[in-house]
Motif scaffolding. Sequence first.
Motif, PDB file in Angstrom:
ATOM      1  N   VAL A 121       1.634   8.196   0.206  1.00  9.96           N
ATOM      2  CA  VAL A 121       1.959   7.959   1.516  1.00  9.96           C
ATOM      3  C   VAL A 121       0.603   8.591   2.220  1.00  9.96           C
ATOM      4  O   VAL A 121       0.126   9.764   2.388  1.00  9.96           O
ATOM      5  N   ILE A 122      -0.009   7.454   2.838  1.00 13.16           N
ATOM      6  CA  ILE A 122      -0.826   8.561   3.589  1.00 13.16           C
ATOM      7  C   ILE A 122      -0.503   8.064   5.049  1.00 13.16           C
ATOM      8  O   ILE A 122      -0.095   6.936   5.775  1.00 13.16           O
ATOM      9  N   TRP A 162       3.196   8.344  17.167  1.00 11.56           N
ATOM     10  CA  TRP A 162       3.948   7.679  16.706  1.00 11.56           C
ATOM     11  C   TRP A 162       3.350   7.777  14.621  1.00 11.56           C
ATOM     12  O   TRP A 162       1.978   6.961  14.994  1.00 11.56           O
ATOM     13  N   ARG A 163       4.435   7.716  13.984  1.00 15.69           N
ATOM     14  CA  ARG A 163       4.134   7.999  12.930  1.00 15.69           C
ATOM     15  C   ARG A 163       4.017   6.083  12.049  1.00 15.69           C
ATOM     16  O   ARG A 163       4.573   5.909  11.805  1.00 15.69           O
ATOM     17  N   TYR A 164       2.631   6.428  11.485  1.00 13.09           N
ATOM     18  CA  TYR A 164       2.732   4.583  10.606  1.00 13.09           C
ATOM     19  C   TYR A 164       2.504   5.444   9.016  1.00 13.09           C
ATOM     20  O   TYR A 164       1.418   5.823   9.587  1.00 13.09           O
ATOM     21  N   ASP A 165       3.336   4.971   8.393  1.00 10.77           N
ATOM     22  CA  ASP A 165       3.225   5.281   6.585  1.00 10.77           C
ATOM     23  C   ASP A 165       2.381   4.049   5.916  1.00 10.77           C
ATOM     24  O   ASP A 165       3.266   3.258   5.611  1.00 10.77           O
ATOM     25  N   VAL A 166       1.370   4.497   5.174  1.00  7.27           N
ATOM     26  CA  VAL A 166       0.140   3.222   4.116  1.00  7.27           C
ATOM     27  C   VAL A 166       1.111   4.013   3.019  1.00  7.27           C
ATOM     28  O   VAL A 166       0.316   5.228   2.385  1.00  7.27           O
ATOM     29  N   ILE A 167       1.648   3.101   2.273  1.00  8.20           N
ATOM     30  CA  ILE A 167       1.842   3.601   1.074  1.00  8.20           C
ATOM     31  C   ILE A 167       1.407   2.700  -0.007  1.00  8.20           C
ATOM     32  O   ILE A 167       1.084   1.292   0.094  1.00  8.20           O
ATOM     33  N   ARG A 202      -5.998   2.133   2.647  1.00 13.80           N
ATOM     34  CA  ARG A 202      -5.087   1.403   1.941  1.00 13.80           C
ATOM     35  C   ARG A 202      -5.100   2.121   0.334  1.00 13.80           C
ATOM     36  O   ARG A 202      -4.382   1.997  -0.565  1.00 13.80           O
ATOM     37  N   SER A 203      -6.970   2.132   0.294  1.00 11.82           N
ATOM     38  CA  SER A 203      -7.817   2.664  -1.324  1.00 11.82           C
ATOM     39  C   SER A 203      -6.740   3.970  -1.523  1.00 11.82           C
ATOM     40  O   SER A 203      -6.914   4.834  -2.740  1.00 11.82           O
ATOM     41  N   ALA A 204      -7.147   4.974  -0.322  1.00 13.16           N
ATOM     42  CA  ALA A 204      -6.563   6.321  -0.538  1.00 13.16           C
ATOM     43  C   ALA A 204      -4.936   6.500  -0.917  1.00 13.16           C
ATOM     44  O   ALA A 204      -4.753   7.534  -1.126  1.00 13.16           O
ATOM     45  N   HIS A 261     -10.022  -4.158  -0.031  1.00 17.18           N
ATOM     46  CA  HIS A 261      -9.291  -3.596  -0.680  1.00 17.18           C
ATOM     47  C   HIS A 261      -8.416  -5.003  -1.339  1.00 17.18           C
ATOM     48  O   HIS A 261      -7.769  -6.042  -0.528  1.00 17.18           O
ATOM     49  N   ALA A 262      -8.705  -4.866  -3.206  1.00 17.41           N
ATOM     50  CA  ALA A 262      -8.455  -5.899  -3.546  1.00 17.41           C
ATOM     51  C   ALA A 262      -6.977  -6.151  -3.590  1.00 17.41           C
ATOM     52  O   ALA A 262      -6.644  -7.656  -2.864  1.00 17.41           O
ATOM     53  N   GLY A 263      -6.124  -5.070  -3.162  1.00 12.75           N
ATOM     54  CA  GLY A 263      -4.472  -5.425  -3.326  1.00 12.75           C
ATOM     55  C   GLY A 263      -4.158  -6.565  -1.725  1.00 12.75           C
ATOM     56  O   GLY A 263      -3.420  -6.985  -2.117  1.00 12.75           O
ATOM     57  N   THR A 264      -5.243  -6.629  -1.064  1.00 13.32           N
ATOM     58  CA  THR A 264      -4.480  -6.910   0.184  1.00 13.32           C
ATOM     59  C   THR A 264      -5.195  -8.246  -0.080  1.00 13.32           C
ATOM     60  O   THR A 264      -4.686  -9.279   0.156  1.00 13.32           O
TER      61      THR A 264
END
Length: 599
Positions: A119-120, A108-113, A44-46, A299-302
Motif C-alpha cells: 500500500v502507498i 483524507w487517506r487514499y490507498d494505492v494498492i 501505482r508502480s511504487a 503504468h502498464a497495468g493501468t
Amino acid sequence: MSLSTHAPSLAGRTIAYFSMEIALSPELPTYSGGLGMLAGDTLRSAADMAAPMVAISLAHRRGYFRQHLSDIGQQTESDVPWQPESLPSAGEVVTLTLNERKLMVRAWRYDVIGVTGHVIPVFLLDTDVEGNDPWDRRLTDHLYGGDSYYRLCQEAVLGLGGVALLNALGCKPEVHHMNEGHAALLALGLLEDQLDGAPLANATDADIEAVREHCVFTTHTPVPAGHDQFGVDQMYQVLGQDRATAIDRAGCLHNGLMNMTYIALRFSRYVNGVAMQHGKVSQKMFPGYKVHAITNGVHAGTWVSHHFQELFDAEIPGWRTDNQYLRSVYGIDPAQISACHLKNKQRLFDVVAKRTGHHFDPTVLTLGFARRVATYKRASLLLQDTARLVAIAEKIGGLQILFAGKAHPADGPGKGLIREVYEVADRLNSSLLRIHFLENYDWELGALLTQGVDVWVNTPRRPYEASGTSGMKAALNGVPSLSILDGWWIEGCAEGVTGWAIDDAETEQAEAASLYDKLENRIAPVYANPRAWARVQRHCIGMNGTFFNTHRMLAQYLGNAYFPPAPVLLAPPAGEPFRLHRRASDVPFSAAEISSTVN
C-alpha cells in the motif's frame, strides 16, 4: 475506490512524493492532465514494486472541470464536486500560519494498492475545516483555480501543510520529491524543522545544505508559463516576514518575482527533466544548476486494455510486476495482436456512437489526437491543408480522425483551436473523411483512444514537449505514433518500426507537408497490408512498451535520485593519486566530501 482495511504503517516510509495533482481513480477529479496522470502512475508502480513511499496532494473538492462543447465547439465548464469524507481520515489536524492568521488543515487517506498488496498511502490535504476563515475553507476546492493569490495559498498548503502533516503522523522521510515546482515550499517547512523553532533568519548555508540533502525536484515544462511566479508583495502577505525574507536571502527570486522553480532548484540535491531532450533544454534554462534526465513512463497495468491484459496474462507471466517481460511479445503470433487491437477499436467506436451518434468504420485507418488544448501543442496542424487531407482520404479509401482535449478555462486561444477543429470537421466530413472532436477528455476517454485508434498523432512546437505520455500508452496497446521529434518520441521513434517522425522544418506548412507525406506514402501502404501492420503493432509493445513504463522510471529514481550509490574509491595505477568517482552522478565533489570520503 482503493482502500486497505487498516491504515498502513508509516514506519520505514523513506520517500515522500509531493504533487499538486494525482490521478488516483477515474471516479476522483483530483487531476487535470499529464502531470497528474504521471503522478498516479508513479504511485501505482511504487505500490507494485513495494517502494517505501508516501504521497501528499490536495483534496480538490470541486475538481478541475467538466468540459461542455456546443455544436460549434464553444467550451464551457462546470465543477466536478466529490466528497472526500468518503475516504478515511488521516486522523490529524495541523495548523499553519498564512496571511497572518491560523489555518487548520486536515487530510483524507487514499490507498494505492499494488499487485502484491503493498500500500502507498496518499494524503489529500483539505482546508474545509470548521473554525477556518470562510475564504480559507475554499482553498483546496479547485485545482488550478482562482487568481495568483489563491494559487500561492494553495501551494503553501501543499508544501508547508504536507511537511506538517507528516511530522504529526510521525513519518520522517529521508527523501522529499517535488513533482514540479508547486510543492517547492516544502523546503521552508523542512528548514523550519532544521532550525527547531528558531527564526529562519538564523539559517546558515549549512542548514540549507542539510535541507538539500533531503530534496529531489522534477521539472516538467520548458514553457515559461508553466513555472509559477508570484509578486514579492504577495509572498510577504501570504508567507509572512520570516519566510519571505528567507526566500529572498536564499536567492530564490528571479526577475524580481518569487519563482517556485528557483526555490525548488536551490533546495534540491538532485534535479531532473522528464526526457533526455528535456534535460538538455532545462540545463540551458537553468545553467547554474546540474539538471539530469529520467524519461517518463506510464503504468502498464493501468493502460493496457482488457483484451491485451488477457493475452499477456496467458502468454507472458510476470509482465505486471516486471514490464521488461513484455519483450516476450515477440513469441506471440502477430495475428493475435491484431485481433486484440480490433476489439479495442470496436469498443472505442461503440462508445463514440453511444456518446455522439456518429458511427465510425473499424476497417478504416483512424488517427487519434488527444491532449490538453494549448496553442504550442498545435491541435490544428493535422488540418492545415484540407485539400491535401481530402485527397489522401480519397486515395487510400477512407480516413477517420478523432480529437479530444480540454483548454484551460482562461485560455482563449486554446478554446479557439477547438472551435477551429469543429469548423473544419463540419466543412469536410463526408463518406470518405470523418472528423470528430469528443467532449470531456478524461482518464476513461484517454484509455479508449490510446487503445483503439490505429495511429497516435502528436504535433507540438519544438522544444516545448517536455515528455508526453499518451503515445507511450498507445504503444503498450500496439498503436504506433506519427509525431514531431520532441520529448519522449526522440527516444521512442524507430522509423517505420515503432512509428514515424514528422520531419523538422522551418515552417508549420512544411511540417504539415511532411505529416501528409508520411500518412499517404508510408503509413497507409503498411496499413493496407494486415501482416505488415501487425508486425508494427508488435514492435510497439516489444520495443517501446518494455522501456516507457513507470516501473523502469521509478527504478531509475530509486537508484539515481533517491538513494544513489555512495562514492567509491578506485585503486589508481602505480604512481598516480587516488581519484574519486560517483556511479550515479557527475556532480563535482566538494572539498568537504573529498575529505570525509578519504578520511
